[in-house]
Scaffold this motif. Structure first.
Motif, PDB file in Angstrom:
ATOM      1  N   CYS A   3       0.864  -1.187   0.000  1.00  0.00           N
ATOM      2  CA  CYS A   3       0.000   0.000   0.000  1.00  0.00           C
ATOM      3  C   CYS A   3       0.895   1.228   0.000  1.00  0.00           C
ATOM      4  CB  CYS A   3      -0.894  -0.018   1.234  1.00  0.00           C
ATOM      5  SG  CYS A   3      -1.871   1.482   1.396  1.00  0.00           S
ATOM      6  N   ARG A  59       0.322   4.134   1.139  1.00  0.00           N
ATOM      7  CA  ARG A  59      -0.032   5.164   2.113  1.00  0.00           C
ATOM      8  C   ARG A  59       0.854   5.213   3.354  1.00  0.00           C
ATOM      9  NH1 ARG A  59      -4.058   8.760   0.294  1.00  0.00           N
ATOM     10  NH2 ARG A  59      -5.218   7.657  -1.321  1.00  0.00           N
ATOM     11  N   GLY A  60       1.167   4.061   3.897  1.00  0.00           N
ATOM     12  CA  GLY A  60       2.049   4.063   5.075  1.00  0.00           C
ATOM     13  C   GLY A  60       1.429   4.609   6.347  1.00  0.00           C
ATOM     14  N   CYS A  61       0.161   4.275   6.614  1.00  0.00           N
ATOM     15  CA  CYS A  61      -0.442   4.682   7.888  1.00  0.00           C
ATOM     16  C   CYS A  61       0.390   4.049   9.016  1.00  0.00           C
ATOM     17  CB  CYS A  61      -1.887   4.216   7.973  1.00  0.00           C
ATOM     18  SG  CYS A  61      -2.882   4.826   6.608  1.00  0.00           S
ATOM     19  N   PHE A  74       0.169   2.766  11.859  1.00  0.00           N
ATOM     20  CA  PHE A  74      -0.167   1.590  12.671  1.00  0.00           C
ATOM     21  C   PHE A  74      -0.243   0.319  11.822  1.00  0.00           C
ATOM     22  CE2 PHE A  74      -3.879   3.599  10.946  1.00  0.00           C
ATOM     23  CZ  PHE A  74      -4.557   2.541  10.376  1.00  0.00           C
ATOM     24  N   CYS A  75      -0.131   0.446  10.511  1.00  0.00           N
ATOM     25  CA  CYS A  75      -0.561  -0.623   9.602  1.00  0.00           C
ATOM     26  C   CYS A  75       0.578  -1.567   9.199  1.00  0.00           C
ATOM     27  CB  CYS A  75      -1.208  -0.006   8.370  1.00  0.00           C
ATOM     28  SG  CYS A  75      -1.800  -1.228   7.190  1.00  0.00           S
ATOM     29  N   LEU A  91      -4.874  -3.923  -0.577  1.00  0.00           N
ATOM     30  CA  LEU A  91      -4.993  -3.176   0.675  1.00  0.00           C
ATOM     31  C   LEU A  91      -5.718  -1.850   0.489  1.00  0.00           C
ATOM     32  CD1 LEU A  91      -1.506  -3.758   2.338  1.00  0.00           C
ATOM     33  CD2 LEU A  91      -3.707  -4.721   3.007  1.00  0.00           C
ATOM     34  N   SER A  92      -5.567  -1.247  -0.671  1.00  0.00           N
ATOM     35  CA  SER A  92      -6.147   0.088  -0.857  1.00  0.00           C
ATOM     36  C   SER A  92      -6.476   0.242  -2.345  1.00  0.00           C
ATOM     37  CB  SER A  92      -5.107   1.108  -0.377  1.00  0.00           C
ATOM     38  OG  SER A  92      -5.475   2.391  -0.675  1.00  0.00           O
ATOM     39  N   ARG A 144     -10.420   3.800   1.120  1.00  0.00           N
ATOM     40  CA  ARG A 144      -9.754   4.953   1.727  1.00  0.00           C
ATOM     41  C   ARG A 144     -10.544   6.218   1.372  1.00  0.00           C
ATOM     42  NH1 ARG A 144      -4.415   6.362   4.301  1.00  0.00           N
ATOM     43  NH2 ARG A 144      -4.450   8.573   3.931  1.00  0.00           N
ATOM     44  N   LYS A 176      -3.399   9.474   8.071  1.00  0.00           N
ATOM     45  CA  LYS A 176      -4.633   9.508   7.273  1.00  0.00           C
ATOM     46  C   LYS A 176      -5.083  10.964   7.256  1.00  0.00           C
ATOM     47  CE  LYS A 176      -6.432   4.906   7.370  1.00  0.00           C
ATOM     48  NZ  LYS A 176      -7.600   4.064   7.419  1.00  0.00           N
TER      49      LYS A 176
HETATM   50  S1  SF4 Z   1      -4.482   1.441   6.774  1.00  0.00           S
HETATM   51 FE1  SF4 Z   1      -5.159   1.119   4.664  1.00  0.00          FE
HETATM   52  S2  SF4 Z   1      -4.479   2.947   3.556  1.00  0.00           S
HETATM   53 FE2  SF4 Z   1      -3.327   2.871   5.475  1.00  0.00          FE
HETATM   54  S3  SF4 Z   1      -1.425   1.799   4.988  1.00  0.00           S
HETATM   55 FE3  SF4 Z   1      -2.884   0.256   5.738  1.00  0.00          FE
HETATM   56  S4  SF4 Z   1      -3.854  -0.533   3.926  1.00  0.00           S
HETATM   57 FE4  SF4 Z   1      -2.873   1.386   3.345  1.00  0.00          FE
END
Ligand code: SF4
Length: 505
Positions: free
Chosen positions: A200, A202-204, A206-207, A247-248, A276, A312
């Motif tokens: 993904c 985005r790199g949130c 916690f993910c 994932l996204s 998202r 996010k």
């Molecule tokens: S929470 Fe969703 S958008 Fe964020 S890094 Fe994980 S998969 Fe990607």
């Protein structure tokens, strides 16, 4: 013939819903001298469908930390000693792989001969070729990318990954069709599964899935179109719908083009996973709704303040406007995911979540709420931080549950969350707990007792700050494109944004 068991530590019904076991079987079917068969746990939870002892190699596909003791149970039932150090040449070679073990293999290190760190598409063929040459001589595997041999001590292993998804698109698609036709009652039914992306962008913070899924790879839209066309033209009964996996998925640069093709050109129903918020617009939502999606799932995660700190970047206003667009497109039910117990979370954050929910409620559609404890995970910037206490999590969950702005409310059991955290963050010493758990009925009473007995490990790995300069249990596992130093920078930025001060050591 080399006899290989593809073992999944759960019931047939659960196991067959995991695409990975089908992918592994497809990969093995390309070898004429390999006989592969599935082995699952019986419906009573105490038996297995075949003895693992009858195979030369057992490949465990592992997706969930709480399944670890079941792996040992499957070995015990088969008369195989779970500890690799106690096994001999006549025992099958025990190989394990899957996302949780990629992130941190150590809690299962005492039990596996080989742990595969990376994508099955590259690792299974490499393993089979090596097995045909060297058999059970595991020292011969140590220099291969993505092969971790725990009995040789911790050594640096880089994740092996498939460079493009063309093979896997075909593989997944064929497998899903096969599955749909084989009368296996599964979530897939007649849907073809199409993997649109891996990783993904985005790199949130916690993910774990986002970080360990790197590098990000997008499937080629034209290849997907060709594969779907091939089968859609053949017989409508083969596929009547498509489930997009990733994932996204809305982040795929060709997402709209693909949806337009599947929905408008082919008239297929399309199901999409959680979306998202900041990758959605009216047109995309309309396409998704035209594809037959009845419930839209989004993950606001927390208050606007914490959401931004987590990476996010969308606001409460953005969420409200997405809900309005969804309503305009005909959606009357949204599913919302939240986390509680995040580091730096205050009562104001919870208040802000409540305000958002009340605001959304006034828009007049139905909501399902899923509120889950935040669990620190390896390879994420928050990996150094402790999990919140039971009291904090319970009180937050209760406040949100009492709000009743939804039709359904669910939460992940807090005991399960603690066990998951320990099996996710622990080092090799957590193996003893996994072994003891395998001797129990794996009920919550047994876990409670074990967590009391191993409270020191819980405090060490789950409830304490980890010094930034210390080795972590998973420091020897390297994910391409992720440096520990860059995770630290992201951590420090997060801490600053949520007003937590620490002394750097
Ligand atoms: S929470 Fe969703 S958008 Fe964020 S890094 Fe994980 S998969 Fe990607």
């Amino acid at each position: 013939m080399i006899k290989v068991a593809i073992a999944y530590p759960s019931s047939i019904r659960v196991a067959l819903q995991s695409l990975s076991v089908h992918i592994i079987r497809k990969l093995l079917s390309e070898y004429p001298n390999v006989y592969a068969d599935f082995v699952f746990i019986g419906n009573n939870g105490q038996s297995i469908t075949k003895s693992l002892k009858d195979f030369d190699v057992v490949i465990f596909s592992v997706h969930y930390e709480l399944d670890y003791p079941r792996i040992l149970k499957m070995m015990e039932i088969s008369g195989i000693n779970p500890y690799s150090s106690q096994r001999g040449i006549n025992d099958p070679l025990i190989v394990m792989g899957g996302p949780t073990l990629i992130a941190n293999p150590e809690p299962m290190a005492p039990f596996a001969d080989i742990i595969l760190i990376g994508d099955a598409e590259v690792l299974i063929p490499k393993f089979m070729e090596h097995y045909m040459e060297y058999g059970k001589d595991i020292e011969e595997y140590v220099n291969l990318t993505g092969f971790y041999i725990p009995s040789l001590g911790k050594h640096i292993v880089s994740k092996a990954f498939a460079k493009d998804l063309s093979y896997s698109i075909k593989l997944i698609h064929d497998t899903a069709i096969e599955l749909g036709l084989s009368n296996v009652k599964s979530v897939f039914s007649h849907s073809a599964i199409l993997e649109v992306m891996r990783g993904c962008p985005r790199g949130c913070l916690f993910c774990m899935e986002g970080f360990i899924g790197r590098p990000v790879r997008y499937a080629n839209i034209n290849s997907i179109k060709n594969i779907v066309l091939r089968d859609a033209n053949k017989d409508k009964k083969i596929i009547n719908g498509v489930s997009l996996m990733g994932l996204s998925v809305t982040d795929h640069p060709g997402f709209k083009d693909l949806m337009d093709f599947l929905v408008n050109n082919l008239g297929l129903s399309v199901s999409v996973p959680s979306l998202r918020v900041d990758s959605l617009d009216e047109d995309t939502i309309k396409l998704i709704v035209r594809g037959g999606q009845k419930v839209l799932t989004i993950a606001p995660e927390s208050s606007e303040r914490l959401r931004r700190a987590l990476g996010k970047g969308f606001s409460d206003d953005d969420i409200a406007s997405i809900v309005i667009s969804a309503m305009n497109a005909g959606i009357d039910h949204m599913k919302l995911y939240f986390m509680v117990g995040l580091p730096g979370e205050t009562n104001d954050d919870v208040e802000s979540i409540i305000n958002l929910l009340l605001r959304l409620k006034r828009l007049g559609i139905k909501y399902s709420l899923s509120v889950n404890p935040w669990i620190p995970k390896p390879h994420t910037p928050l990996q150094w931080l402790p999990m919140a206490s039971d009291d904090v999590i319970n009180s937050r969950v209760k406040v949100l549950e009492d709000l009743r702005t939804y039709i359904e409310f669910s939460t992940y059991n807090i005991l399960d969350a603690k066990v998951q955290a320990l099996l996710s963050l622990g080092d090799r010493d957590v193996g003893d707990l996994v072994f003891e758990a395998s001797l129990t009925g794996l009920d919550r009473g047994s876990w409670r007792r074990l967590l009391r007995k191993y409270e020191n490990l819980l405090n060490k790995y789950v409830y304490s700050w980890k010094p930034l300069n210390s080795e972590l249990p998973w420091s020897h596992i390297r994910i391409p494109g992720i440096e520990e130093q860059s995770l630290k920078v992201l951590l420090l930025r997060y801490l600053k944004e949520v007003n937590i001060s620490i002394s750097i050591n």
